[in-house]
Design a protein around this motif. Structure first.
Motif, PDB file in Angstrom:
ATOM      1  N   UNK A 193      42.490  28.249   9.304  1.00  0.00           N
ATOM      2  CA  UNK A 193      41.931  27.933  10.629  1.00  0.00           C
ATOM      3  C   UNK A 193      41.119  26.647  10.528  1.00  0.00           C
ATOM      4  N   UNK A 194      41.636  25.599  11.134  1.00  0.00           N
ATOM      5  CA  UNK A 194      40.951  24.306  11.118  1.00  0.00           C
ATOM      6  C   UNK A 194      40.303  23.994  12.470  1.00  0.00           C
ATOM      7  N   UNK A 195      40.186  24.979  13.345  1.00  0.00           N
ATOM      8  CA  UNK A 195      39.706  24.726  14.698  1.00  0.00           C
ATOM      9  C   UNK A 195      38.291  24.166  14.728  1.00  0.00           C
ATOM     10  N   UNK A 196      37.431  24.626  13.816  1.00  0.00           N
ATOM     11  CA  UNK A 196      36.060  24.135  13.821  1.00  0.00           C
ATOM     12  C   UNK A 196      35.999  22.649  13.465  1.00  0.00           C
ATOM     13  N   UNK A 197      36.709  22.274  12.366  1.00  0.00           N
ATOM     14  CA  UNK A 197      36.699  20.872  11.954  1.00  0.00           C
ATOM     15  C   UNK A 197      37.385  19.985  12.994  1.00  0.00           C
ATOM     16  N   UNK A 198      38.503  20.482  13.538  1.00  0.00           N
ATOM     17  CA  UNK A 198      39.206  19.698  14.557  1.00  0.00           C
ATOM     18  C   UNK A 198      38.336  19.551  15.803  1.00  0.00           C
ATOM     19  N   UNK A 199      37.646  20.647  16.194  1.00  0.00           N
ATOM     20  CA  UNK A 199      36.796  20.590  17.373  1.00  0.00           C
ATOM     21  C   UNK A 199      35.669  19.586  17.221  1.00  0.00           C
ATOM     22  N   UNK A 200      35.001  19.600  16.058  1.00  0.00           N
ATOM     23  CA  UNK A 200      33.908  18.664  15.825  1.00  0.00           C
ATOM     24  C   UNK A 200      34.410  17.225  15.777  1.00  0.00           C
ATOM     25  N   UNK A 201      35.556  17.028  15.132  1.00  0.00           N
ATOM     26  CA  UNK A 201      36.117  15.672  15.045  1.00  0.00           C
ATOM     27  C   UNK A 201      36.531  15.162  16.421  1.00  0.00           C
ATOM     28  N   UNK A 202      37.204  16.008  17.206  1.00  0.00           N
ATOM     29  CA  UNK A 202      37.630  15.613  18.546  1.00  0.00           C
ATOM     30  C   UNK A 202      36.421  15.301  19.435  1.00  0.00           C
ATOM     31  N   UNK A 203      35.347  16.080  19.294  1.00  0.00           N
ATOM     32  CA  UNK A 203      34.126  15.847  20.094  1.00  0.00           C
ATOM     33  C   UNK A 203      33.562  14.467  19.767  1.00  0.00           C
ATOM     34  N   UNK A 204      33.505  14.122  18.467  1.00  0.00           N
ATOM     35  CA  UNK A 204      32.967  12.823  18.074  1.00  0.00           C
ATOM     36  C   UNK A 204      33.927  11.683  18.438  1.00  0.00           C
ATOM     37  N   UNK A 205      35.210  12.001  18.587  1.00  0.00           N
ATOM     38  CA  UNK A 205      36.198  10.982  18.994  1.00  0.00           C
ATOM     39  C   UNK A 205      36.295  10.866  20.512  1.00  0.00           C
ATOM     40  N   UNK A 206      35.406  11.589  21.229  1.00  0.00           N
ATOM     41  CA  UNK A 206      35.373  11.591  22.701  1.00  0.00           C
ATOM     42  C   UNK A 206      36.628  12.201  23.326  1.00  0.00           C
ATOM     43  N   UNK A 207      37.355  12.993  22.531  1.00  0.00           N
ATOM     44  CA  UNK A 207      38.498  13.743  23.059  1.00  0.00           C
ATOM     45  C   UNK A 207      37.982  15.150  23.379  1.00  0.00           C
ATOM     46  N   UNK A 208      37.266  15.257  24.521  1.00  0.00           N
ATOM     47  CA  UNK A 208      36.550  16.496  24.817  1.00  0.00           C
ATOM     48  C   UNK A 208      37.490  17.628  25.233  1.00  0.00           C
ATOM     49  N   UNK A 209      38.659  17.281  25.725  1.00  0.00           N
ATOM     50  CA  UNK A 209      39.628  18.317  26.055  1.00  0.00           C
ATOM     51  C   UNK A 209      40.102  19.042  24.806  1.00  0.00           C
ATOM     52  N   UNK A 233      35.721  30.759  19.662  1.00  0.00           N
ATOM     53  CA  UNK A 233      35.069  31.850  20.404  1.00  0.00           C
ATOM     54  C   UNK A 233      35.943  33.102  20.356  1.00  0.00           C
ATOM     55  N   UNK A 234      37.233  32.931  20.590  1.00  0.00           N
ATOM     56  CA  UNK A 234      38.146  34.080  20.629  1.00  0.00           C
ATOM     57  C   UNK A 234      38.353  34.708  19.247  1.00  0.00           C
ATOM     58  N   UNK A 235      38.242  33.875  18.194  1.00  0.00           N
ATOM     59  CA  UNK A 235      38.491  34.378  16.843  1.00  0.00           C
ATOM     60  C   UNK A 235      37.205  34.704  16.078  1.00  0.00           C
ATOM     61  N   UNK A 236      36.057  34.550  16.733  1.00  0.00           N
ATOM     62  CA  UNK A 236      34.783  34.764  16.030  1.00  0.00           C
ATOM     63  C   UNK A 236      34.671  36.216  15.573  1.00  0.00           C
ATOM     64  N   UNK A 237      34.274  36.391  14.328  1.00  0.00           N
ATOM     65  CA  UNK A 237      34.149  37.735  13.763  1.00  0.00           C
ATOM     66  C   UNK A 237      32.731  38.289  13.894  1.00  0.00           C
ATOM     67  N   UNK A 294      28.221  32.608  19.065  1.00  0.00           N
ATOM     68  CA  UNK A 294      27.172  31.830  19.720  1.00  0.00           C
ATOM     69  C   UNK A 294      27.296  30.356  19.350  1.00  0.00           C
ATOM     70  N   UNK A 295      27.548  30.082  18.056  1.00  0.00           N
ATOM     71  CA  UNK A 295      27.701  28.697  17.628  1.00  0.00           C
ATOM     72  C   UNK A 295      28.918  28.062  18.305  1.00  0.00           C
ATOM     73  N   UNK A 296      30.010  28.808  18.375  1.00  0.00           N
ATOM     74  CA  UNK A 296      31.226  28.279  19.007  1.00  0.00           C
ATOM     75  C   UNK A 296      31.002  28.056  20.501  1.00  0.00           C
ATOM     76  N   UNK A 297      30.290  28.984  21.155  1.00  0.00           N
ATOM     77  CA  UNK A 297      30.022  28.839  22.588  1.00  0.00           C
ATOM     78  C   UNK A 297      29.071  27.664  22.861  1.00  0.00           C
ATOM     79  N   UNK A 298      28.133  27.441  21.929  1.00  0.00           N
ATOM     80  CA  UNK A 298      27.238  26.293  22.092  1.00  0.00           C
ATOM     81  C   UNK A 298      28.031  24.985  22.073  1.00  0.00           C
ATOM     82  N   UNK A 299      28.945  24.864  21.104  1.00  0.00           N
ATOM     83  CA  UNK A 299      29.795  23.664  21.038  1.00  0.00           C
ATOM     84  C   UNK A 299      30.726  23.581  22.245  1.00  0.00           C
TER      85      UNK A 299
END
Length: 260
Positions: A56-72, A82-86, A92-97
């Motif tokens: 699961x690379x969603x966290x790293x991809x999400x942070x990278x996309x956010x910094x690249x201004x690709x907010x979608x 959020x859906x995969x949070x255990x 909470x961290x995923x929802x904050x981002x």
């Protein structure tokens, strides 16, 4: 022997793909550390395509996309987290981002809903409370802007509608004026035709009267000439008769005096 070769081929292929996605992931992380977020995002997406299913690379991809201004793209990956949070903490961290990504997208209603959910899970989360207040303020501002925009559009539409109505009225008035002018022109033409016809008739009548008068005068002249000729003829006839009567009287006298 054939089965052994197939197993070796599968192992080699697995190792090759495994080595490729890891190298791609390492390249993405290197670019991320250098601050080249757009290029790093490309490598992250490539690594995700060839990575094993349990990675699961969603966290790293999400942070990278956010910094690249690709907010979608960032919001999509944070929503996956959020859906995969255990655990509650991971959610909470995923929802904050996710909330921050929605704010960048100006999707303030989604951000409000997301921060509310965080506060339901963690009522003491002061950061989420502050961001909720900010999201509500921006949402209200956005609604006012949209309402003002809608009001302007409605006013413009009404203005255009009134202008079109005025133009239509003016066009109708112009058409009516043209029709009236045409009717007046037709009436004038008709009156002129009638006047011309009347003048023509009068001229014809005058010509007929003149012709009749000329004929009458000619007839009078002819009658006078006829009477004159009759008078002359009567006079000639009387003179002739007188001569004849005189001649007869002389001859008779001579005969009466003849000596038999």
């Amino acid at each position: 022997m054939k089965t052994a070769w197939m197993i070796l081929l599968c192992v080699w292929t697995f190792n090759a793909y495994g080595q490729e996605w890891k190298e791609t992931l390492n390249q993405a992380r290197t670019l991320y550390k250098k601050g080249n977020y757009k290029e790093a995002l490309k490598y992250y997406k490539r690594a995700e395509q060839i990575a094993p299913n349990d990675v699961d690379l969603s966290q790293e991809i999400g942070q990278t996309a956010y910094r690249a201004n690709d907010f979608g793209t960032a919001a999509e990956n944070f929503e996956r987290q959020v859906n995969n949070a255990e655990t509650k903490e991971k959610e909470i961290r995923a929802r904050t981002s996710l909330g921050e990504s929605r704010m960048k997208q100006q999707d303030f209603q989604s951000a409000v809903d997301n921060y509310k959910q965080i506060l339901r899970m963690d009522p003491d989360n002061e950061k989420a409370r502050q961001r909720l207040v900010e999201a509500k303020r921006l949402l209200e501002q956005q609604k006012k802007q949209q309402q003002n925009k809608q009001d302007k559009e409605n006013n413009q539409q009404n203005k255009d509608k009134n202008q079109n109505q005025q133009n239509n009225n003016q066009n109708q008035q112009n058409q009516q004026n043209q029709q009236n002018q045409q009717n007046q022109q037709n009436q004038q033409n008709q009156q002129n035709q009638q006047n011309n016809s009347k003048d023509k008739q009068q001229n014809q009548n005058q010509q007929n009267q003149q012709s009749q008068q000329q004929k009458s005068e000619q007839k009078k002249l002819q009658d006078k000439e006829t009477e004159r000729k009759l008078d002359e003829f009567s006079k000639q006839e009387m003179n002739t008769k007188k001569r004849l009567d005189g001649s007869k009287g002389t001859t008779g006298g001579k005969s009466a005096r003849k000596d038999w």
